[in-house]
Scaffold this motif. Structure first.
Motif, PDB file in Angstrom:
ATOM      1  N   SER A 156      54.899  40.978  22.537  1.00 26.16           N
ATOM      2  CA  SER A 156      56.257  40.720  22.060  1.00 26.16           C
ATOM      3  C   SER A 156      56.498  39.219  21.960  1.00 26.16           C
ATOM      4  CB  SER A 156      57.293  41.333  23.009  1.00 26.16           C
ATOM      5  OG  SER A 156      57.476  42.703  22.742  1.00 26.16           O
ATOM      6  N   MET A 157      57.244  38.819  20.964  1.00 23.20           N
ATOM      7  CA  MET A 157      57.524  37.396  20.781  1.00 23.20           C
ATOM      8  C   MET A 157      58.202  36.795  22.003  1.00 23.20           C
ATOM      9  SD  MET A 157      58.684  37.252  16.754  1.00 23.20           S
ATOM     10  CE  MET A 157      58.835  35.465  16.732  1.00 23.20           C
ATOM     11  N   MET A 158      59.109  37.552  22.621  1.00 23.15           N
ATOM     12  CA  MET A 158      59.878  37.005  23.736  1.00 23.15           C
ATOM     13  C   MET A 158      59.001  36.728  24.960  1.00 23.15           C
ATOM     14  SD  MET A 158      61.989  40.290  25.171  1.00 23.15           S
ATOM     15  CE  MET A 158      61.158  41.695  25.911  1.00 23.15           C
ATOM     16  N   SER A 159      57.872  37.401  25.071  1.00 20.78           N
ATOM     17  CA  SER A 159      56.991  37.187  26.220  1.00 20.78           C
ATOM     18  C   SER A 159      56.319  35.822  26.193  1.00 20.78           C
ATOM     19  CB  SER A 159      55.916  38.280  26.269  1.00 20.78           C
ATOM     20  OG  SER A 159      56.488  39.549  26.464  1.00 20.78           O
ATOM     21  N   PHE A 160      56.382  35.143  25.048  1.00 22.51           N
ATOM     22  CA  PHE A 160      55.724  33.847  24.891  1.00 22.51           C
ATOM     23  C   PHE A 160      56.713  32.702  24.686  1.00 22.51           C
ATOM     24  CE2 PHE A 160      52.770  37.095  23.551  1.00 22.51           C
ATOM     25  CZ  PHE A 160      51.566  36.696  24.102  1.00 22.51           C
ATOM     26  N   ASN A 161      57.994  33.004  24.655  1.00 24.16           N
ATOM     27  CA  ASN A 161      58.991  32.012  24.269  1.00 24.16           C
ATOM     28  C   ASN A 161      59.163  30.914  25.324  1.00 24.16           C
ATOM     29  OD1 ASN A 161      61.053  30.621  23.063  1.00 24.16           O
ATOM     30  ND2 ASN A 161      62.596  32.222  23.330  1.00 24.16           N
ATOM     31  N   LYS A 162      58.853  29.696  24.955  1.00 25.95           N
ATOM     32  CA  LYS A 162      58.972  28.557  25.875  1.00 25.95           C
ATOM     33  C   LYS A 162      60.423  28.205  26.145  1.00 25.95           C
ATOM     34  CE  LYS A 162      57.291  23.839  26.603  1.00 25.95           C
ATOM     35  NZ  LYS A 162      56.465  22.734  26.052  1.00 25.95           N
ATOM     36  N   ASN A 163      61.303  28.495  25.207  1.00 28.17           N
ATOM     37  CA  ASN A 163      62.708  28.113  25.336  1.00 28.17           C
ATOM     38  C   ASN A 163      63.594  29.248  25.835  1.00 28.17           C
ATOM     39  OD1 ASN A 163      62.192  25.494  24.410  1.00 28.17           O
ATOM     40  ND2 ASN A 163      62.348  26.140  22.273  1.00 28.17           N
ATOM     41  N   ASP A 290      55.027  29.101  24.373  1.00 20.11           N
ATOM     42  CA  ASP A 290      54.664  28.368  25.581  1.00 20.11           C
ATOM     43  C   ASP A 290      53.135  28.362  25.718  1.00 20.11           C
ATOM     44  OD1 ASP A 290      54.191  27.443  28.151  1.00 20.11           O
ATOM     45  OD2 ASP A 290      55.947  28.431  28.998  1.00 20.11           O
ATOM     46  N   PRO A 291      52.502  27.182  25.747  1.00 19.69           N
ATOM     47  CA  PRO A 291      51.038  27.121  25.878  1.00 19.69           C
ATOM     48  C   PRO A 291      50.522  27.826  27.127  1.00 19.69           C
ATOM     49  CG  PRO A 291      51.927  24.971  25.278  1.00 19.69           C
ATOM     50  CD  PRO A 291      53.097  25.841  25.620  1.00 19.69           C
ATOM     51  N   GLU A 292      51.312  27.812  28.201  1.00 16.00           N
ATOM     52  CA  GLU A 292      50.885  28.480  29.428  1.00 16.00           C
ATOM     53  C   GLU A 292      50.824  29.989  29.231  1.00 16.00           C
ATOM     54  OE1 GLU A 292      53.063  27.355  32.886  1.00 16.00           O
ATOM     55  OE2 GLU A 292      52.980  25.215  32.434  1.00 16.00           O
TER      56      GLU A 292
END
Length: 385
Positions: A156-163, A290-292
């Motif tokens: 899901s896109m939200m699982s990677f969102n840095k902001n 988010d790169p992490e």
């Protein structure tokens, strides 16, 4: 006489310097003590909920926090079992498919239904999970000695969102400290430090917010944030257990399609338009990977490849109103060039459920496909076609 005066003045000066040294020592001690006292204000839950920049919502992650056993395995009635990892959008895999409902699912052909009777899922998904939490829960699960026949990893896109508004809170407060220390090689030392340090200083852990303090003084609340976390009680988020076979096989669903929503504009506003607004608020102004979190996707891929478990990486099906938002050019370009490119370079099987030719078009809300559709969805993911 002069010598006496000099000695007296020297003693006075020496005592003055001692007092200055003591005061110089005392000031930071008092400051630190005052900080630690104020810091413990965050132990008071009502104040913490009002002042924290990141609201605590660890209830969604209790299986990870408690390192729960896979009790659902005791209720499996099928030959093959797949494991589902992800957010609330993957929770329903724990109940669907199941043999009883699969036999009567109107969206399956008899041939597909017959093959699907051999499959059930175990979901270890958690509402609002980031990729690092998904990876940690996968580690916990495989550590128990059980290996599934197949794995579905939600992307899901939200699982990677840095902001994302609660991103830092998730990094600091969900993965158990003892588990992090034990798996420092897999998680990384930075991740372990992120978990350890906030436990020593609560104001860092909860990120004291002057803005929220001002809102508290003005009597404002945090309605939209509480709404976001209140979604755990919504139909799309409810836990699903195989223990209640009768309920799972009954086919009772609370959901909506185009026809029913056309007759219920109030429902559409509440569960679709209003929910989209909440999701946008949580996502922040600009979508950025988010790169992490991307690193934990790579760790997940490497772990499952090392275990040689067949895996599909799934972008979940959501209502068109949310899918259109996620596919906005700026959002999608970031997701595609970072996350999807990683999947492509890793040579793994990726499926976007929004592009599948599914017949079932029911949704629980803007963010969740109805449970009645998960058997058909599974038939496109599992090796049955």
């Amino acid at each position: 006489m002069g010598l006496y005066i000099w000695i007296v003045n020297f003693n006075i000066l020496a005592k003055k310097r001692e007092r200055q040294k003591f005061v110089a020592f005392l000031i930071p001690v008092i400051a630190l003590s005052a900080y630690l006292i104020v810091d413990k204000v965050f132990l008071i839950k009502p104040l913490r909920d009002k002042l924290a920049a990141y609201l605590p919502y660890t209830e969604n992650f209790l299986p990870l926090i408690n390192n729960d056993d896979l009790v659902e395995l005791d209720y499996i009635n099928s030959k093959n079992v797949f494991l589902a990892l992800g957010t609330s959008r993957s929770i329903a895999f724990n109940g669907f498919p199941n043999p009883g409902y699969t036999r009567k699912d109107p969206f399956l052909t008899p041939q597909i239904a017959h093959k699907m009777e051999n499959w059930e899922g175990i979901s270890i998904a958690m509402a609002g999970a980031s990729m690092r939490l998904i990876y940690a829960r996968l580690l916990q699960t495989l550590e128990k000695g059980w290996e599934p026949d197949f794995v579905v990893v939600e992307i899901s896109m939200m699982s990677f969102n840095k902001n994302g508004k609660f991103k830092e809170f998730l990094k600091q407060n969900v993965i158990p400290l003892d588990f992090a220390l034990k798996h420092y090689k897999e998680l990384g030392l930075t991740a372990v430090w992120n978990i350890l340090y906030p436990r020593m200083f609560l104001s860092y852990k909860y990120q004291f917010s002057p803005k929220n303090f001002w809102r508290l003084l003005q009597g404002d609340d945090r309605d939209w944030e509480l709404t976001f976390f209140g979604l755990a009680g919504g139909n799309g988020y409810e836990s699903v257990s195989k223990k209640d076979r009768k309920n799972l096989e009954s086919g009772n669903f609370k959901d909506y399609n185009i026809l029913t929503l056309g007759k219920s504009p109030a429902v559409y506003k509440e569960k679709f338009e209003d929910l989209l607004f909440v999701i946008k608020q949580e996502a922040g102004n600009t979508y950025m990977v988010d790169p992490e979190e991307l690193e934990y996707l790579e760790k997940t891929i490497a772990l499952l490849k090392a275990k040689k478990i067949p895996t599909v990486y799934l972008r979940p099906r959501v209502h068109p109103i949310l899918n259109n938002y996620e596919r906005i050019e700026s959002n999608w370009a970031e997701f595609e060039t970072k996350v999807l490119d990683t999947l492509q370079r890793s040579d793994v099987h990726y499926v976007d459920a929004n592009e599948l030719p599914m017949k079932c078009d029911y949704f629980s809300d803007a963010s969740h496909l109805s449970r009645r559709c998960y058997t058909e969805l599974s038939s496109f993911l599992l090796p049955v076609r």
